[in-house]
Design a protein around this motif. Structure first.
Motif, PDB file in Angstrom:
ATOM      1  N   ARG B 386      51.006 -54.117  29.946  1.00 42.50           N
ATOM      2  CA  ARG B 386      51.103 -54.410  31.376  1.00 42.50           C
ATOM      3  C   ARG B 386      50.579 -53.231  32.178  1.00 42.50           C
ATOM      4  NH1 ARG B 386      51.238 -58.945  31.130  1.00 42.50           N
ATOM      5  NH2 ARG B 386      52.954 -60.433  31.062  1.00 42.50           N
ATOM      6  N   GLU B 397      61.641 -48.094  35.262  1.00 42.91           N
ATOM      7  CA  GLU B 397      60.715 -49.183  34.947  1.00 42.91           C
ATOM      8  C   GLU B 397      61.404 -50.178  34.030  1.00 42.91           C
ATOM      9  OE1 GLU B 397      57.511 -49.655  35.778  1.00 42.91           O
ATOM     10  OE2 GLU B 397      57.294 -47.841  36.996  1.00 42.91           O
ATOM     11  N   LEU B 399      60.498 -53.713  31.183  1.00 43.25           N
ATOM     12  CA  LEU B 399      59.560 -54.601  30.510  1.00 43.25           C
ATOM     13  C   LEU B 399      60.405 -55.654  29.797  1.00 43.25           C
ATOM     14  CD1 LEU B 399      56.426 -54.686  29.824  1.00 43.25           C
ATOM     15  CD2 LEU B 399      57.087 -53.789  27.601  1.00 43.25           C
TER      16      LEU B 399
END
Lengths: 122, 421
Positions: B386, B397, B399
């Motif tokens: 990504r 972050e 994912l």
């Protein structure tokens, strides 16, 4: 032409913006942005910036010395210290609940100051 | 008597965990909270900006907390307030939580599962090795926040702030609004650890200078702080002689990092990760001690409460599954190994047989990056990549990984962040 430099806060990218205005304060151009939101932010910050003010108001007859408050909506940035002057002079009597109006039309902004916490009486 | 789940901490993590555990069918849940009301740190975070992800509106901390507290009440989940947990032990049959309070004295509670939701605390002056005297007037930013916002007491009039974490930035504005003069915010690193939005709205709005690559090298004062000295630091983070500047002030606020509060985790033998200071957990957010789960800032320090609530809801569901007997526990899964700029991941392992269809992996990078990509690999095989236009150490972050990618594979996973070539 006056140029104002800003950091865009529309997203974590934080683009450095340059907003060019004419002598009457009208926006001529926004540069440095990488999206449309950046342009809108730059225009608004230079022509009519607004903020939500959050603070505390003295509480009478309650379980705590103060209760937290905020302006229900944004107010003009230039009015922040007028709003604070009213907040610092104010007191409210318990019980107070979230959403209760503590000062209506604060500092002539047309916006109400509301409580953001529940405080019961003693 | 034995509870299905005891939750240690009634802040945002504990509240969200309790709600989801109850909704997942756990009948008997107890929340233990050391303060006299629920809500945790949100009660003193009176600024706005909470809940944009969860409620699609900007709430203040107490308003965000109130939504969870009223749901806890609706569900009839019992809480013991003003109750401090002092010990946690595991034996063959379950867990024992020992707490003290004025109303109950010493209390021992048995539980099938425990959710650790104790949050974090601030790094104190003692951890910084700042020379100088030890006068009054030195506060952690969070202590100052509590004094102003809950106790109605102004800790000082002329203020220097060391550290540009979000609490320091928020307090720069708060002290200014209450009539104090904030002289500057000094940050050791060449970048701020705070959110951009806070730098703009808390410092730039009030013309408060942010001095990057600067630190406090001296504090003076007998009874009360009278002045502090700030110097520039080089790339080795050491002060550069000749750059010292004196600031006359009565208050120094420290906003220099948060540390997960894991004394109880250690007591029960939970293994901690050196990078986060929080427990090492599997995909169920379960620690190495069966039946002990962790979520929120005790697991790893978050910057957005919305993510705390999401994470804690997962821990609550999994703890309910464990307590009700349907969910397998323990056992080593596939390790997720951080690579490139990724400093750590939560969870640290994933068991494809036990994970839900999707799993959110949270992580932080160690430096500011532009035009980067995050890549998950199993052995040498790329599972997903990504793009990230920008990543920063101060912004967590995430994912999402899917179970179907992992089925039949036992190779360890690698999560890597790097700049694109």
């Amino acid at each position: 032409m006056p140029i104002v430099e800003l950091t865009c806060i529309s997203c974590p990218l934080g683009c450095p913006l340059k907003v060019e205005t004419d002598d009457e304060g009208r926006v001529l151009s926004v540069t440095g942005n990488t999206c449309k939101r950046g342009e809108a932010y730059g225009r608004k910050e230079v022509t009519a910036p607004t903020r939500t003010v959050t603070s505390t108001v003295r509480l009478l007859g309650g379980s705590a010395p103060v209760v937290s408050v905020r302006t229900r909506e944004d107010i003009p940035k230039g009015k922040i210290f007028d709003v604070m002057a009213e907040i610092r002079a104010a007191a409210v009597t318990a019980p107070v609940h979230i959403g209760d109006v503590v000062i209506s039309n604060i500092a002539g902004t047309g916006v109400d100051l509301i409580a953001t916490a529940d405080r019961e009486g003693i | 008597m034995e509870h299905d789940i005891v939750i240690i901490g009634g802040g945002p993590a504990g509240l969200a965990a309790a709600i989801s555990a109850k909704e997942a069918g756990a009948g008997d849940i107890l929340i233990l909270e050391r303060e006299k009301e629920l809500g945790g740190i949100l009660n003193q975070c009176i600024h706005n900006g909470f809940g944009l992800h969860t409620f699609k509106e900007e709430l203040t901390g107490p308003e965000y907390a109130a939504r969870y507290i009223s749901r806890v009440r609706e569900l009839g989940i019992p809480c013991l307030l003003s109750t401090t947990v002092v010990d946690l032990q595991r034996d063959r049959d379950g867990l024992t939580v020992t707490s003290v309070s004025r109303q109950d004295g010493l209390l021992q509670t048995r539980a099938k599962a425990v959710i650790l939701a104790m949050g974090c605390r601030e790094r104190p002056r003692g951890a910084l090795n700042i020379p100088g005297t030890r006068p009054a007037g030195i506060f952690s930013a969070g202590t100052a926040q509590r004094l102003v916002n809950l106790e109605g007491y102004m800790p000082g009039r002329r203020v220097v702030i060391l550290g540009s974490g979000d609490i320091g930035l928020i307090m720069a504005r708060r002290m200014t609004l209450e009539g104090a003069k904030v002289l500057c915010v000094a940050e050791l690193q060449p970048y701020s650890g705070g959110l951009k939005r806070n730098i703009v709205q808390c410092l730039n709005d009030y013309d408060i200078p942010l001095k990057l690559s600067h630190t406090v090298v001296d504090i003076r004062g007998r009874e009360r702080v009278t002045d502090v000295t700030i110097a520039e630091v080089g790339p080795d983070l050491r002060p550069i002689p000749g750059t010292e500047e004196d600031y006359e002030c009565d208050t120094l606020l420290l906003s220099v990092g948060l540390l997960p509060e894991n004394e109880l985790s250690r007591a029960v033998g939970v293994e901690l990760a050196p990078v986060t200071g929080g427990p090492i957990v599997n995909e169920s957010l379960e620690t190495n001690i069966p039946g002990v789960f962790a979520c929120g800032n005790v697991l790893h320090v978050h910057d957005l409460v919305d993510y705390v609530s999401q994470e804690a809801a997962g821990a609550g569901r999994n703890a309910a599954g464990y307590a009700l007997g349907g969910r397998a526990s323990g056992g080593a899964g596939i390790p997720i190994v951080p690579a490139g700029a990724v400093r750590y991941t939560v969870p640290c392992t994933v068991d494809p047989a036990r994970m839900d269809d999707e799993l959110v992996v949270r992580f932080r990078v160690g430096r500011n990056m532009r035009k980067a990509a995050v890549t998950l690999k199993a052995g040498g095989r790329e599972l997903i990549s990504r793009k990230r236009p920008v990543m920063a150490p101060g912004e967590m972050e995430q994912l999402t990984i899917e179970r179907v990618w992992l089925t039949g594979s036992e190779e360890s996973l690698t999560l890597e962040a790097r700049e694109e070539e």
